[in-house]
Design a protein around this motif. Structure first.
Motif, PDB file in Angstrom:
ATOM      1  N   GLY A  36       0.788  -1.223   0.000  1.00  0.00           N
ATOM      2  CA  GLY A  36       0.000   0.000   0.000  1.00  0.00           C
ATOM      3  C   GLY A  36       0.814   1.264   0.000  1.00  0.00           C
ATOM      4  N   PHE A  37       2.176   1.148   0.042  1.00  0.00           N
ATOM      5  CA  PHE A  37       2.994   2.345   0.090  1.00  0.00           C
ATOM      6  C   PHE A  37       3.686   2.636  -1.228  1.00  0.00           C
ATOM      7  CE2 PHE A  37       2.377   1.910   4.564  1.00  0.00           C
ATOM      8  CZ  PHE A  37       2.485   3.189   5.052  1.00  0.00           C
ATOM      9  N   GLU A  38       3.420   1.849  -2.274  1.00  0.00           N
ATOM     10  CA  GLU A  38       4.041   2.114  -3.550  1.00  0.00           C
ATOM     11  C   GLU A  38       3.574   3.464  -4.079  1.00  0.00           C
ATOM     12  OE1 GLU A  38       2.697  -0.618  -2.593  1.00  0.00           O
ATOM     13  OE2 GLU A  38       4.266  -2.148  -2.766  1.00  0.00           O
ATOM     14  N   GLY A  39       4.569   4.225  -4.582  1.00  0.00           N
ATOM     15  CA  GLY A  39       4.218   5.502  -5.192  1.00  0.00           C
ATOM     16  C   GLY A  39       4.046   6.632  -4.206  1.00  0.00           C
ATOM     17  N   SER A  40       4.342   6.430  -2.937  1.00  0.00           N
ATOM     18  CA  SER A  40       4.204   7.506  -1.975  1.00  0.00           C
ATOM     19  C   SER A  40       5.223   8.599  -2.255  1.00  0.00           C
ATOM     20  CB  SER A  40       4.404   6.961  -0.548  1.00  0.00           C
ATOM     21  OG  SER A  40       3.427   6.007  -0.251  1.00  0.00           O
ATOM     22  N   GLU A  41       4.894   9.818  -1.872  1.00  0.00           N
ATOM     23  CA  GLU A  41       5.792  10.933  -2.080  1.00  0.00           C
ATOM     24  C   GLU A  41       6.868  10.935  -0.990  1.00  0.00           C
ATOM     25  OE1 GLU A  41       3.507  14.448  -2.103  1.00  0.00           O
ATOM     26  OE2 GLU A  41       2.473  13.982  -3.978  1.00  0.00           O
ATOM     27  N   ARG A  42       7.997  11.592  -1.299  1.00  0.00           N
ATOM     28  CA  ARG A  42       9.061  11.702  -0.331  1.00  0.00           C
ATOM     29  C   ARG A  42       8.604  12.567   0.836  1.00  0.00           C
ATOM     30  NH1 ARG A  42      14.129  10.296  -1.696  1.00  0.00           N
ATOM     31  NH2 ARG A  42      14.998  11.794  -0.235  1.00  0.00           N
ATOM     32  N   THR A  43       8.911  12.131   2.039  1.00  0.00           N
ATOM     33  CA  THR A  43       8.547  12.887   3.221  1.00  0.00           C
ATOM     34  C   THR A  43       9.716  12.911   4.175  1.00  0.00           C
ATOM     35  OG1 THR A  43       7.694  10.893   4.308  1.00  0.00           O
ATOM     36  CG2 THR A  43       6.128  12.214   3.025  1.00  0.00           C
ATOM     37  N   CYS A  44       9.609  13.728   5.201  1.00  0.00           N
ATOM     38  CA  CYS A  44      10.604  13.774   6.272  1.00  0.00           C
ATOM     39  C   CYS A  44      10.001  13.142   7.513  1.00  0.00           C
ATOM     40  CB  CYS A  44      10.997  15.221   6.571  1.00  0.00           C
ATOM     41  SG  CYS A  44      11.845  16.038   5.203  1.00  0.00           S
ATOM     42  N   LEU A  45      10.866  12.790   8.421  1.00  0.00           N
ATOM     43  CA  LEU A  45      10.417  12.237   9.683  1.00  0.00           C
ATOM     44  C   LEU A  45       9.586  13.267  10.428  1.00  0.00           C
ATOM     45  CD1 LEU A  45      10.638   9.869  11.749  1.00  0.00           C
ATOM     46  CD2 LEU A  45      12.537  11.128  12.748  1.00  0.00           C
ATOM     47  N   THR A  46       8.459  12.828  10.969  1.00  0.00           N
ATOM     48  CA  THR A  46       7.583  13.716  11.719  1.00  0.00           C
ATOM     49  C   THR A  46       7.402  13.187  13.133  1.00  0.00           C
ATOM     50  OG1 THR A  46       5.535  12.556  11.142  1.00  0.00           O
ATOM     51  CG2 THR A  46       6.348  14.210   9.571  1.00  0.00           C
ATOM     52  N   ASP A  47       6.569  13.852  13.891  1.00  0.00           N
ATOM     53  CA  ASP A  47       6.286  13.419  15.258  1.00  0.00           C
ATOM     54  C   ASP A  47       5.649  12.029  15.291  1.00  0.00           C
ATOM     55  OD1 ASP A  47       7.231  15.797  16.324  1.00  0.00           O
ATOM     56  OD2 ASP A  47       5.291  16.794  16.114  1.00  0.00           O
ATOM     57  N   VAL A  48       4.970  11.647  14.218  1.00  0.00           N
ATOM     58  CA  VAL A  48       4.355  10.315  14.157  1.00  0.00           C
ATOM     59  C   VAL A  48       5.428   9.233  14.231  1.00  0.00           C
ATOM     60  CG1 VAL A  48       2.979   8.743  12.751  1.00  0.00           C
ATOM     61  CG2 VAL A  48       2.363  11.177  12.867  1.00  0.00           C
ATOM     62  N   GLY A  49       6.474   9.389  13.427  1.00  0.00           N
ATOM     63  CA  GLY A  49       7.558   8.408  13.457  1.00  0.00           C
ATOM     64  C   GLY A  49       8.274   8.385  14.784  1.00  0.00           C
ATOM     65  N   LEU A  50       8.486   9.548  15.370  1.00  0.00           N
ATOM     66  CA  LEU A  50       9.156   9.604  16.676  1.00  0.00           C
ATOM     67  C   LEU A  50       8.300   8.946  17.747  1.00  0.00           C
ATOM     68  CD1 LEU A  50      11.864  10.683  17.610  1.00  0.00           C
ATOM     69  CD2 LEU A  50      10.736  12.794  18.316  1.00  0.00           C
ATOM     70  N   ALA A  51       6.978   9.065  17.626  1.00  0.00           N
ATOM     71  CA  ALA A  51       6.083   8.394  18.563  1.00  0.00           C
ATOM     72  C   ALA A  51       6.177   6.875  18.425  1.00  0.00           C
ATOM     73  CB  ALA A  51       4.649   8.863  18.341  1.00  0.00           C
ATOM     74  N   HIS A  52       6.283   6.384  17.173  1.00  0.00           N
ATOM     75  CA  HIS A  52       6.474   4.943  16.963  1.00  0.00           C
ATOM     76  C   HIS A  52       7.749   4.468  17.652  1.00  0.00           C
ATOM     77  CE1 HIS A  52       3.103   4.539  14.357  1.00  0.00           C
ATOM     78  NE2 HIS A  52       3.628   5.180  13.320  1.00  0.00           N
ATOM     79  N   LEU A  53       8.814   5.238  17.491  1.00  0.00           N
ATOM     80  CA  LEU A  53      10.092   4.865  18.101  1.00  0.00           C
ATOM     81  C   LEU A  53       9.981   4.868  19.619  1.00  0.00           C
ATOM     82  CD1 LEU A  53      13.119   4.273  17.572  1.00  0.00           C
ATOM     83  CD2 LEU A  53      13.515   6.729  17.806  1.00  0.00           C
ATOM     84  N   ALA A  54       9.318   5.854  20.174  1.00  0.00           N
ATOM     85  CA  ALA A  54       9.194   5.958  21.629  1.00  0.00           C
ATOM     86  C   ALA A  54       8.395   4.795  22.204  1.00  0.00           C
ATOM     87  CB  ALA A  54       8.536   7.285  21.996  1.00  0.00           C
ATOM     88  N   ARG A  55       7.312   4.418  21.538  1.00  0.00           N
ATOM     89  CA  ARG A  55       6.477   3.327  22.061  1.00  0.00           C
ATOM     90  C   ARG A  55       7.115   1.959  21.857  1.00  0.00           C
ATOM     91  NH1 ARG A  55       2.181   6.744  20.104  1.00  0.00           N
ATOM     92  NH2 ARG A  55       2.302   5.747  18.042  1.00  0.00           N
ATOM     93  N   GLY A  56       7.869   1.803  20.746  1.00  0.00           N
ATOM     94  CA  GLY A  56       8.445   0.491  20.465  1.00  0.00           C
ATOM     95  C   GLY A  56       9.768   0.227  21.164  1.00  0.00           C
ATOM     96  N   CYS A  57      10.528   1.274  21.453  1.00  0.00           N
ATOM     97  CA  CYS A  57      11.853   1.130  22.076  1.00  0.00           C
ATOM     98  C   CYS A  57      11.886   1.936  23.366  1.00  0.00           C
ATOM     99  CB  CYS A  57      12.947   1.596  21.113  1.00  0.00           C
ATOM    100  SG  CYS A  57      12.950   0.772  19.513  1.00  0.00           S
TER     101      CYS A  57
END
Length: 633
Positions: free
Chosen positions: A141-162
């Motif tokens: 489902g992520f094919e063709g996605s536009e380039r993005t930068c790391l946001t607070d969403v990704g940092l939240a994933h890191l905080a909850r998983g590690c």
């Protein structure tokens, strides 16, 4: 017995994890462990401790989610937006052809073919491995996605998983805000080190870190916008007791108010670095009075003066390292107080302190007998007497660096040679009055010298080098940039007496093939060589280097008009370890020579050359390692 599983059947997970941890941390070894079987891969992932992640590229937030899921034991994480999927060092390349992936229960069986085939993926599973989007297979489902930068969403994933993260570095993560730091503070209670560079973080983020991370020991803020004094004050009020190291640089909001709070709430602070145009005497005085355990202090505060440094000398009695940069208002009186109070001072750096004179170093030399490293840069009022005091009173001096000190003369080095017999490193840059006699004094007295660096020493010639060669047998690193009086005679003397590891002869225009031949035959352990702007050397020199220096890793030969493709061929046949090469403005080197370097140096990481000399085939083969000189300006 061949084919028998003697490890998996006998060892429980706990012991096998310990075995993997003891492999040594090498990426290849740990990747090999992860490829043995699924059990080993699972355990290796579970024990991984450190990762460096890219924060820009396709699906950056999703990458951090997947990393957090697969490596829950991460404790040291660096997220850098300057890294991309193509440019991140160490990213695992994808295989173009499907290979067999063996499902097995023992290391022996890992080599056996299996009835089914599937795509092989290199594991992201070393204890210290660089990761870039996208070494993991992209989710559906992520094919063709536009380039993005790391946001607070990704940092939240890191905080909850590690949740066990202890060290976090966020570099140029421009889309991160206070929201992301709040998630880190809520989940990562064991955080001890936080580095923020060029991040737009507001006050709530720093305050949340202070409230949630009571174990924080190290804090580094550089180019942090969006916050004010209120953020740092809120942080140190809550976790200042545990803070041991604080660095704040190029943050326009920093004023004395923050330093007052640091002085009031951080009594255990040992390392402090402050770079600000708005800090004045009051803030530095508060630091001195409140942080009396300081051992290392770096200050660049244009508006601070004698009163601030007087307080440091009066209260910071444990200070060992002091760096003063671009101070325009303090005078010799400041260093007199430092010298009287800080008897344990071992490192002193003075950069562009215009009002200091010889008296300053006399105070330091007479009182700070443990001084081991001294750097003076651009202090134009210091003259010969300053170094004479150091030579007389500081017998433990190990490193001396003088940069743009035009008033210091040769006689100063007579005292250094007499009194500082332990000196190991000497750096002289743009010291126009220093000639051969100064180096002779050093060589005769400082026989333990291992590193000598002279740049633009227009009065330094063969006499100095011959003296160094005869007396300093332990010399391993030699830099003679634009020392135009040095010739083959001096270089041959060095080659006969000293086995060098690093040599820089850039701009020594009298050096010929004969001098480089002597070096190649006398320094088989040479690792770094710069022979740029040697206009009369030829392919003979490169052939000798290829034969005599098999450990060479870095070479620069720009502006060498007589070097040709033939010489490069001789070089690469012997120097198989080369990782970096610079060869711009070499008029006889063609695209064939560039291809020779690329094909012959299998470990090449960087090649600087003119773009027009690179053929399409070479570009396809070695695109990531090529750096081009812009010649159109």
């Amino acid at each position: 017995m061949r084919g028998a599983d003697l490890i998996n059947a006998a060892l429980p997970d706990e012991l096998l994890e310990d075995v993997i941890r003891r492999v040594g941390g090498g990426k290849r070894d740990l990747d090999a462990c992860a490829l043995v079987c699924r059990r080993w891969r699972r355990l290796e992932r579970a024990s991984r401790r450190a990762a460096r992640l890219a924060a820009s590229g396709e699906r950056a937030d999703e990458v951090l989610r997947l990393v957090a899921e697969r490596f829950p034991a991460l404790a040291d994480v660096s997220v850098d937006e300057r890294l991309t999927a193509a440019g991140a060092a160490g990213a695992a390349p994808r295989s173009r052809r499907p290979r067999q992936y063996t499902r097995c229960s023992s290391p022996m069986q890992a080599r056996s073919p299996t009835p089914y085939r599937r795509r092989r993926r290199l594991p992201l599973s070393s204890l210290a491995l660089h990761i870039a989007p996208f070494p993991l297979d992209p989710p559906p489902g992520f094919e063709g996605s536009e380039r993005t930068c790391l946001t607070d969403v990704g940092l939240a994933h890191l905080a909850r998983g590690c949740r066990g993260i202890e060290k976090l570095s966020l570099i140029w993560c421009s889309a991160i805000s206070s929201t992301g730091l709040v998630r880190i503070a809520e989940n990562c209670k064991n955080l001890t080190s936080l580095e923020l560079q060029a991040c737009y973080i507001g006050d709530p983020g720093l305050i949340a870190i202070g409230e949630g991370c009571k174990l924080l020991k190290n804090l580094n803020l550089r180019f942090v916008e969006g916050t004010t004094d209120e953020g740092l004050i809120g942080l140190v009020k809550n976790c200042g007791q545990s803070l041991l190291s604080l660095s704040v640089a190029t943050c326009v909001w920093l004023t004395d108010a923050s330093l007052h709070a640091v002085g009031s709430h951080c009594p255990n602070l040992e390392i402090l670095s402050v770079d600000s145009d708005r800090v004045q005497n009051g803030g530095v005085i508060s630091i001195a009075k409140g942080c009396r355990r300081l051992k290392s202090l770096r200050l660049q505060c244009i508006d601070a003066g004698d009163e601030a440094l007087q307080a440091i000398g009066s209260f910071c009695l444990l200070l060992e390292s002091l760096s003063l940069n671009n101070f325009l208002r303090f005078t010799d009186r400041s260093l007199s107080f430092i010298a009287k109070g800080c008897k344990n001072l071992t490192d002193l750096i003075l950069n562009d302190c215009q009002l200091l004179t010889d008296s300053s170093l006399e105070y330091v030399a007479r009182s700070c007998k443990k001084l081991a490293r001294l750097k003076i840069n651009g202090c134009q009022n210091m003259e010969t007497a300053a170094l004479e005091h150091i030579g007389r009173w500081c017998p433990g001096l190990l490193e001396l660096s003088l940069i743009f000190c035009p008033r210091i003369q040769n006689s100063a080095f007579l005292e250094i040679g007499r009194g500082c017999s332990l000196l190991r490193s000497l750096y002289l840059v743009d010291c126009s009055r220093i000639s051969d006699s100064a180096l002779c004094h050093i060589a005769q007295g400082c026989k333990n010298l291992t590193e000598l660096s002279i740049r633009r020493g227009y009065e330094i010639g063969d006499k100095a080098l011959i003296s160094v060669a005869e007396n300093c047998k332990s010399l391993r690193e030699l830099t003679l940039q634009f020392c135009e009086r040095v010739s083959d005679a001096g270089l041959t003397a060095i080659a006969e007496n000293c086995s060098l590891h690093k040599l820089n002869l850039c701009g020594c225009t009298l050096i010929t093939d004969s001098g480089l031949t002597a070096i190649a035959r006398g320094s088989p352990d040479l690792v770094v060589l710069d022979i740029s702007v040697l206009r009369i050397i030829s392919d003979i020199a490169l052939a000798e280097i290829g034969d005599g220096c098999p450990k060479l890793k870095e070479i620069a030969l720009s502006h060498c008009p007589e070097v040709t493709d033939v010489g490069l061929g001789h070089l690469v046949r012997g120097c198989l370890q080369v990782e970096s090469c610079q060869m711009v403005y070499c008029r006889q080197i063609t695209s064939a020579g560039v291809a020779t370097i690329v094909s012959g140096c299998t470990r090449l990481k960087k090649l600087l050359v003119e773009e027009w000399k690179v053929s399409e085939r070479t570009r396809r083969r070695a695109g990531p390692v090529l750096s081009f000189l812009c010649t159109g300006l």
